[in-house]
Write a protein that holds these residues in place. Structure first.
Motif, short mmCIF file in Angstrom:
data_model
loop_
_atom_site.label_atom_id
_atom_site.label_comp_id
_atom_site.label_asym_id
_atom_site.label_seq_id
_atom_site.Cartn_x
_atom_site.Cartn_y
_atom_site.Cartn_z
N GLU A 86 -23.54 83.61 9.38
CA GLU A 86 -23.26 82.36 8.67
C GLU A 86 -24.44 81.40 8.81
O GLU A 86 -25.13 81.39 9.83
N ALA A 87 -24.67 80.60 7.76
CA ALA A 87 -25.76 79.62 7.78
C ALA A 87 -25.38 78.40 8.64
O ALA A 87 -24.20 78.08 8.77
N PHE A 88 -26.36 77.75 9.22
CA PHE A 88 -26.08 76.50 9.93
C PHE A 88 -27.38 75.68 10.00
O PHE A 88 -28.48 76.22 9.87
N PHE A 89 -27.23 74.40 10.18
CA PHE A 89 -28.40 73.53 10.37
C PHE A 89 -28.07 72.48 11.42
O PHE A 89 -26.89 72.20 11.69
N SER A 90 -29.13 71.95 11.97
CA SER A 90 -28.97 70.92 12.99
C SER A 90 -30.13 69.93 12.86
O SER A 90 -31.29 70.33 12.81
N ASN A 91 -29.78 68.65 12.78
CA ASN A 91 -30.81 67.60 12.71
C ASN A 91 -31.08 66.98 14.07
O ASN A 91 -31.89 66.04 14.18
N GLU A 131 -42.08 71.83 19.03
CA GLU A 131 -41.77 70.48 18.54
C GLU A 131 -40.76 70.52 17.39
O GLU A 131 -40.98 69.96 16.31
N VAL A 132 -39.67 71.20 17.60
CA VAL A 132 -38.63 71.33 16.59
C VAL A 132 -37.73 70.10 16.63
O VAL A 132 -37.09 69.82 17.65
N ARG A 133 -37.66 69.38 15.51
CA ARG A 133 -36.84 68.17 15.42
C ARG A 133 -35.59 68.38 14.57
O ARG A 133 -34.60 67.69 14.73
N PRO A 154 -38.55 66.35 6.53
CA PRO A 154 -38.48 64.87 6.66
C PRO A 154 -37.10 64.35 6.26
O PRO A 154 -36.58 64.70 5.20
N GLY A 155 -36.51 63.61 7.07
CA GLY A 155 -35.18 63.08 6.79
C GLY A 155 -34.06 64.01 7.18
O GLY A 155 -32.88 63.64 7.05
N GLY A 156 -34.39 65.20 7.69
CA GLY A 156 -33.37 66.15 8.12
C GLY A 156 -32.80 66.98 6.97
O GLY A 156 -33.15 66.78 5.80
N PHE A 157 -31.93 67.92 7.32
CA PHE A 157 -31.35 68.84 6.34
C PHE A 157 -29.97 68.37 5.91
O PHE A 157 -29.26 67.67 6.65
N ARG A 158 -29.58 68.78 4.67
CA ARG A 158 -28.27 68.46 4.13
C ARG A 158 -27.59 69.73 3.64
O ARG A 158 -28.23 70.80 3.56
N LEU A 212 -29.26 75.86 -1.49
CA LEU A 212 -30.51 76.29 -2.12
C LEU A 212 -31.16 77.45 -1.36
O LEU A 212 -31.63 78.44 -1.95
N LEU A 213 -31.16 77.35 -0.03
CA LEU A 213 -31.79 78.40 0.78
C LEU A 213 -30.96 79.69 0.75
O LEU A 213 -31.51 80.79 0.83
#
Length: 348
Positions: free
Chosen positions: A3-8, A25-27, A50-54, A60-61
């Protein structure tokens, strides 16, 4: 989990290795799996937008990941088809070599050498199953500097491979021979013959295991690919047909030889009493008493004609045998074709 996931804020996410985050340096990070028929083959990882992921970025990815996975699947399929075509071309060339060889044994020797070179083996061996469950070496090829096994009587007597193949009727593949369960009790033999990895396929003809085709690596371990085993199996199938045909031809020749001996013996045994019969019939036919006994004269004529017919039959059998063995010598001379044709016409 696929499963996909993201973290800001990965620094506070327990799923991330903090040392990894600090080093690179992962932000922020986004990961999307690549799936082929629900099978996870990899993932796409992007970081520090920039501005993080949504959520929109995830969708899209995922679309891109699906296209990438399909491209990879097609590439793998093409590589598989190409490998199969190359393997079939190799097998066809080897089969042609077998068919063109006048001597089956020499043909198998060439095949073993070619297989050893194509697969980069240290040894390539064809063995035949003996009646006493031992291994008889039929052909062997070794790379330069590698010791052969065909003259090693200990290998023929102790090797458990032939019996294992007879029982299981499937390939025996081992990346590390000493780690395989079949090596127990044979460690000393394996060390002496310096075999590190082995791939053995059965040579089967008409449902019978008649031998084996083996590939050995002696200088370094080898992780055998599926294509390696497929090629060995295809070659073994062709070798099986060739060797079995050679055996049948040898048996046929032996049967013909025994038949010729039988015909020669039986003709001699028949000619001896037949000569006596014809001799006495000829003497009896000259007896003056036959002039006054028409019935006895007819009987003598019947015996005489039967003896001649039997003698001709024996000669015909011997001529037939000579024709089949291609040793009948013909007495060729010019003749007028009209004479035998006219004789046939007068006879009818």
């Amino acid at each position: 989990v696929g499963e996909a996931f993201f973290s800001n804020s990965p620094s506070g996410d327990q799923r991330f290795n903090q040392e990894f985050l600090d080093k690179y340096e992962v932000r922020s990070a986004l990961m999307v799996p690549m799936l082929i028929k629900r099978e996870l083959i990899g993932f796409i990882y992007v970081a520090n937008r920039p501005g993080g992921f949504r959520t929109r970025d995830v969708r899209l990815l995922e679309i891109f990941a699906a296209q990438a996975a399909e491209t990879i699947a097609n590439a793998r399929l093409f590589a598989t088809i190409q490998a199969q075509a190359e393997r079939e071309a190799i097998v066809n060339r080897l089969l042609l070599t077998l068919q063109q060889a006048s001597d089956p044994k020499r043909g198998v020797e060439i095949i073993v050498e070619r297989v050893g070179e194509v697969l980069g083996l240290d040894r390539c061996i064809v063995t035949m199953s003996a009646e006493d469950d031992r291994t008889d070496f039929y052909s062997e090829w070794c790379a330069e500097g590698v010791i052969g096994l065909s003259n090693n009587s200990e290998v023929r007597e102790r090797s458990p491979v032939s019996h294992w193949i007879q029982v299981h009727r499937q390939p025996l593949v081992a990346t590390d021979v000493l780690a395989h369960s079949l090596s127990h009790g044979y460690e000393d033999l394996i060390t002496r013959i310096k075999v590190r990895s082995i791939a053995v396929v059965p040579i089967i003809h008409q449902g019978r295991v008649i031998g084996t085709l083996s590939g050995h690596q002696t200088r370094a371990p080898r992780r055998w690919a599926e294509d390696d085993i497929d090629l060995l199996t295809a070659v073994a199938m062709q070798i099986g047909g060739t060797l079995e045909n050679a055996r049948l031809i040898a048996e046929l020749r032996e049967a013909n030889r025994l038949k010729d001996e039988f015909l020669a013996t039986i003709s001699h045994e028949l000619r001896t009493p037949l000569t006596a019969i014809r001799g006495w019939v000829d003497l009896l036919s000259e007896n003056p008493a036959l002039e006054h006994d028409e019935e006895l004269q007819d009987g003598i004529n019947v015996i005489q004609n039967s003896a001649v017919a039997l003698s001709q039959l024996i000669s015909d059998l011997l001529d037939l045998s000579r024709i089949q063995r291609k040793v009948l010598r013909l007495d060729c001379k010019p003749t007028t074709i009209n004479e035998p044709v006219m004789e046939i016409g007068r006879a009818h």
